[in-house]
Design a protein around this motif. Structure first.
Motif, PDB file in Angstrom:
ATOM      1  N   CYS A 190      44.088 -14.806   5.215  1.00  0.00           N
ATOM      2  CA  CYS A 190      44.758 -15.616   4.688  1.00  0.00           C
ATOM      3  C   CYS A 190      46.430 -15.020   4.224  1.00  0.00           C
ATOM      4  CB  CYS A 190      44.115 -16.228   3.178  1.00  0.00           C
ATOM      5  SG  CYS A 190      42.533 -16.912   3.443  1.00  0.00           S
ATOM      6  N   ARG A 191      46.741 -13.855   4.869  1.00  0.00           N
ATOM      7  CA  ARG A 191      48.102 -13.271   4.571  1.00  0.00           C
ATOM      8  C   ARG A 191      48.324 -13.292   3.278  1.00  0.00           C
ATOM      9  NH1 ARG A 191      50.954 -16.384   9.875  1.00  0.00           N
ATOM     10  NH2 ARG A 191      49.436 -15.877  11.347  1.00  0.00           N
ATOM     11  N   GLY A 192      47.416 -12.774   2.608  1.00  0.00           N
ATOM     12  CA  GLY A 192      47.878 -12.675   1.217  1.00  0.00           C
ATOM     13  C   GLY A 192      47.903 -13.777   0.230  1.00  0.00           C
ATOM     14  N   ASP A 193      47.633 -15.005   0.700  1.00  0.00           N
ATOM     15  CA  ASP A 193      47.894 -16.300  -0.188  1.00  0.00           C
ATOM     16  C   ASP A 193      46.969 -16.175  -1.209  1.00  0.00           C
ATOM     17  OD1 ASP A 193      48.820 -19.246  -0.666  1.00  0.00           O
ATOM     18  OD2 ASP A 193      46.879 -19.275  -0.548  1.00  0.00           O
ATOM     19  N   PHE A 194      47.026 -16.286  -2.504  1.00  0.00           N
ATOM     20  CA  PHE A 194      46.179 -16.302  -3.599  1.00  0.00           C
ATOM     21  C   PHE A 194      44.939 -17.149  -3.315  1.00  0.00           C
ATOM     22  CE2 PHE A 194      44.020 -16.906  -7.400  1.00  0.00           C
ATOM     23  CZ  PHE A 194      43.692 -15.589  -7.886  1.00  0.00           C
ATOM     24  N   ALA A 195      45.177 -18.601  -3.489  1.00  0.00           N
ATOM     25  CA  ALA A 195      44.123 -19.416  -3.407  1.00  0.00           C
ATOM     26  C   ALA A 195      43.278 -19.358  -2.289  1.00  0.00           C
ATOM     27  CB  ALA A 195      44.747 -20.701  -3.591  1.00  0.00           C
ATOM     28  N   ASP A 196      43.776 -19.037  -0.939  1.00  0.00           N
ATOM     29  CA  ASP A 196      43.239 -19.289   0.111  1.00  0.00           C
ATOM     30  C   ASP A 196      42.509 -17.851   0.182  1.00  0.00           C
ATOM     31  OD1 ASP A 196      44.115 -21.666   0.969  1.00  0.00           O
ATOM     32  OD2 ASP A 196      45.388 -20.925   2.223  1.00  0.00           O
ATOM     33  N   SER A 197      42.983 -16.801  -0.098  1.00  0.00           N
ATOM     34  CA  SER A 197      42.227 -15.344  -0.137  1.00  0.00           C
ATOM     35  C   SER A 197      40.930 -15.561  -0.916  1.00  0.00           C
ATOM     36  CB  SER A 197      42.977 -14.322  -0.657  1.00  0.00           C
ATOM     37  OG  SER A 197      44.039 -14.101   0.265  1.00  0.00           O
ATOM     38  N   VAL A 198      41.149 -16.004  -2.019  1.00  0.00           N
ATOM     39  CA  VAL A 198      40.082 -16.047  -3.111  1.00  0.00           C
ATOM     40  C   VAL A 198      38.805 -17.043  -2.459  1.00  0.00           C
ATOM     41  CG1 VAL A 198      39.387 -16.589  -5.340  1.00  0.00           C
ATOM     42  CG2 VAL A 198      41.193 -15.453  -4.926  1.00  0.00           C
ATOM     43  N   LEU A 199      39.208 -18.329  -2.371  1.00  0.00           N
ATOM     44  CA  LEU A 199      38.298 -19.165  -1.817  1.00  0.00           C
ATOM     45  C   LEU A 199      37.580 -18.897  -0.545  1.00  0.00           C
ATOM     46  CD1 LEU A 199      40.001 -22.317  -2.694  1.00  0.00           C
ATOM     47  CD2 LEU A 199      38.112 -21.547  -3.866  1.00  0.00           C
ATOM     48  N   THR A 200      38.260 -18.119   0.286  1.00  0.00           N
ATOM     49  CA  THR A 200      37.696 -17.569   1.619  1.00  0.00           C
ATOM     50  C   THR A 200      36.528 -16.485   1.253  1.00  0.00           C
ATOM     51  OG1 THR A 200      39.545 -18.006   3.107  1.00  0.00           O
ATOM     52  CG2 THR A 200      37.860 -16.134   3.612  1.00  0.00           C
ATOM     53  N   ALA A 201      37.022 -15.624   0.382  1.00  0.00           N
ATOM     54  CA  ALA A 201      35.733 -14.929  -0.113  1.00  0.00           C
ATOM     55  C   ALA A 201      34.566 -15.514  -0.752  1.00  0.00           C
ATOM     56  CB  ALA A 201      36.544 -13.720  -1.081  1.00  0.00           C
ATOM     57  N   VAL A 202      34.912 -16.402  -1.628  1.00  0.00           N
ATOM     58  CA  VAL A 202      33.778 -17.151  -2.347  1.00  0.00           C
ATOM     59  C   VAL A 202      32.769 -17.751  -1.188  1.00  0.00           C
ATOM     60  CG1 VAL A 202      33.193 -19.026  -3.582  1.00  0.00           C
ATOM     61  CG2 VAL A 202      35.123 -17.509  -4.411  1.00  0.00           C
ATOM     62  N   ASN A 203      33.493 -18.568  -0.311  1.00  0.00           N
ATOM     63  CA  ASN A 203      32.754 -19.250   0.578  1.00  0.00           C
ATOM     64  C   ASN A 203      32.103 -18.524   1.524  1.00  0.00           C
ATOM     65  OD1 ASN A 203      33.142 -22.377   0.265  1.00  0.00           O
ATOM     66  ND2 ASN A 203      35.124 -21.332  -0.343  1.00  0.00           N
ATOM     67  N   MET A 204      32.163 -17.332   1.795  1.00  0.00           N
ATOM     68  CA  MET A 204      31.371 -16.367   2.609  1.00  0.00           C
ATOM     69  C   MET A 204      30.166 -16.043   1.722  1.00  0.00           C
ATOM     70  SD  MET A 204      34.015 -13.978   4.789  1.00  0.00           S
ATOM     71  CE  MET A 204      35.267 -13.326   3.466  1.00  0.00           C
ATOM     72  N   GLY A 205      29.900 -16.036   0.673  1.00  0.00           N
ATOM     73  CA  GLY A 205      28.724 -15.763  -0.115  1.00  0.00           C
ATOM     74  C   GLY A 205      28.331 -14.169  -0.294  1.00  0.00           C
ATOM     75  N   ARG A 206      27.166 -13.923  -0.286  1.00  0.00           N
ATOM     76  CA  ARG A 206      26.959 -12.409  -0.384  1.00  0.00           C
ATOM     77  C   ARG A 206      27.160 -12.041  -1.875  1.00  0.00           C
ATOM     78  NH1 ARG A 206      23.245 -10.493   3.011  1.00  0.00           N
ATOM     79  NH2 ARG A 206      24.054  -8.382   2.927  1.00  0.00           N
ATOM     80  N   ASP A 207      28.049 -11.005  -2.198  1.00  0.00           N
ATOM     81  CA  ASP A 207      28.394 -10.530  -3.790  1.00  0.00           C
ATOM     82  C   ASP A 207      29.680 -11.247  -3.927  1.00  0.00           C
ATOM     83  OD1 ASP A 207      28.016  -9.582  -5.986  1.00  0.00           O
ATOM     84  OD2 ASP A 207      28.484  -7.601  -5.360  1.00  0.00           O
ATOM     85  N   ALA A 208      29.608 -12.507  -3.874  1.00  0.00           N
ATOM     86  CA  ALA A 208      30.791 -13.419  -3.942  1.00  0.00           C
ATOM     87  C   ALA A 208      31.789 -13.089  -5.091  1.00  0.00           C
ATOM     88  CB  ALA A 208      30.478 -14.805  -3.923  1.00  0.00           C
ATOM     89  N   ASP A 209      30.910 -12.877  -6.300  1.00  0.00           N
ATOM     90  CA  ASP A 209      31.935 -12.764  -7.582  1.00  0.00           C
ATOM     91  C   ASP A 209      32.766 -11.494  -7.336  1.00  0.00           C
ATOM     92  OD1 ASP A 209      29.386 -11.090  -7.670  1.00  0.00           O
ATOM     93  OD2 ASP A 209      29.441 -11.177  -9.737  1.00  0.00           O
ATOM     94  N   THR A 210      32.288 -10.275  -6.428  1.00  0.00           N
ATOM     95  CA  THR A 210      33.107  -9.162  -6.364  1.00  0.00           C
ATOM     96  C   THR A 210      33.952  -9.100  -5.449  1.00  0.00           C
ATOM     97  OG1 THR A 210      31.280  -7.687  -7.475  1.00  0.00           O
ATOM     98  CG2 THR A 210      32.835  -6.523  -5.742  1.00  0.00           C
ATOM     99  N   THR A 211      33.606  -9.732  -4.215  1.00  0.00           N
ATOM    100  CA  THR A 211      34.556  -9.770  -2.887  1.00  0.00           C
ATOM    101  C   THR A 211      35.671 -10.823  -3.378  1.00  0.00           C
ATOM    102  OG1 THR A 211      33.275 -11.727  -2.145  1.00  0.00           O
ATOM    103  CG2 THR A 211      32.681  -9.447  -1.381  1.00  0.00           C
TER     104      THR A 211
END
Length: 335
Positions: A258-279
């Motif tokens: 996401c090239r460091g974009d805040f909202a996109d970076s965080v939501l991408t991490a969330v939607n990958m699942g796994r240890d989503a709160d930490t990622t």
């Protein structure tokens, strides 16, 4: 408004810029933690079945987990001792704020923290206190951002300090994961672009480590998007989702994709699942440090209040923004 300019090469950042980035890093961590908490230990297919795609908070009362509370714990410790921090300081803090208290029922600490507390309560000292079954977890990575905030523009110093903190609870790849995050945040605090943030993270850990290999695979896959990052990093069939090489790789992969974009970076991490709160917490800290607190959507930022002490009762009432201000003492906080 988000910050985009780098600081003057070789010179200090303006105090107000440092404050904006400090607040961005730690509030970004807390936002990512709260957004990712409902998706922790899930697969993308499970996320899609339940929510479609997570685009914001999916609960009426969003709150963080042990990620935010332990980050505050380490941030307060660092604010007290600064670059003079020692393993003895960290060990005493674990006893004073956690191990020697009557904690009551188990309330959500990770396995690495539980193993550490059991060892400390048995009288074991660091580094033996870190000899437990989960020393390679992402429990240090989740609390590493304050070290990057404190050592803004000095990735090696951030890595040195977080390793001191981690000696009590982690070993090997668990330490490397924390160092990569701390160094990445330190570089982002100085306005380094996403590629330079990744380079800073890789510069402080062994190039042949599992964490470094995972991080490189994630960043290489990043231009192909979220699914490619996940496929490049996730260990199929492994029962634990909080392994540091995996979680750190996913977080940096989301940030790079996401090239460091805040909202996109965080939501991408969330939607990958796994240890989503930490990622998501790590991705949020990296992007928040780079873009500043103004890049965090107001509705997300306003949902973050003082922590509730669900994991660490001694941290109840602290807010991540207070810790951010403590870690930038040369800055006069606006009233």
């Amino acid at each position: 408004m988000e910050l985009t300019a780098a600081c003057t090469p070789g010179g200090p950042c303006p105090p107000q810029v440092l404050l904006e980035r400090s607040r961005g890093a730690l509030l970004g961590l807390a936002v990512g933690d709260a957004l990712g908490a409902p998706a922790e230990n899930t697969k993308p297919s499970e996320i899609r079945a339940r929510w479609g795609r997570i685009e914001g908070f999916v609960t009426d009362d969003p709150s963080g987990t042990d990620d935010t509370e332990y980050a505050i714990f380490s941030g307060l410790l660092l604010a007290r001792h600064g670059s003079a921090l020692t393993v003895a300081h960290v060990e005493r803090a674990w006893h004073h704020w956690i191990a020697d208290l009557d904690e009551g029922p188990f309330r959500g600490a990770g396995f690495s923290e539980r193993g550490t507390l059991e060892n400390l309560r048995r009288g074991l000292a660091a580094p033996i206190s870190a000899q437990h079954r989960h020393a390679w977890s992402d429990g240090l990575a989740m609390r590493a951002a304050p070290f990057g905030v404190f050592a803004a523009g000095r990735p090696a110093e951030a890595a040195r300090l977080v390793a001191i903190d981690g000696t009590v609870s982690h070993d090997g790849e668990g330490i490397y994961g924390g160092q990569a995050v701390a160094a990445g945040v330190a570089a982002a605090m100085a306005g380094a672009g996403p590629a330079s943030v990744v380079s800073a993270a890789l510069s402080v850990i062994p190039s042949d480590s599992w964490t470094a290999r995972s991080l490189r695979r994630a960043v290489t896959a990043a231009p192909r998007g979220e699914r490619a990052v996940r496929s490049a990093v996730v260990i199929g069939g492994y029962p634990w989702t909080d392994l540091a090489p995996e979680a750190v790789g996913l977080a940096f992969g989301a940030f790079a994709a996401c090239r460091g974009d805040f909202a996109d970076s965080v939501l991408t991490a969330v939607n990958m699942g796994r240890d989503a709160d930490t990622t998501a917490a790590v991705a949020g800290a990296l992007a928040g440090a780079l873009r500043g607190v103004g890049a965090i959507p107001v509705t997300w930022a306003s949902a973050i209040g003082p922590v509730r002490g669900r994991c660490l009762p001694s941290m109840r009432g602290y807010h991540v923004l207070d810790v951010a201000d403590l870690l930038t003492p040369e800055t006069e906080t606006p009233r």
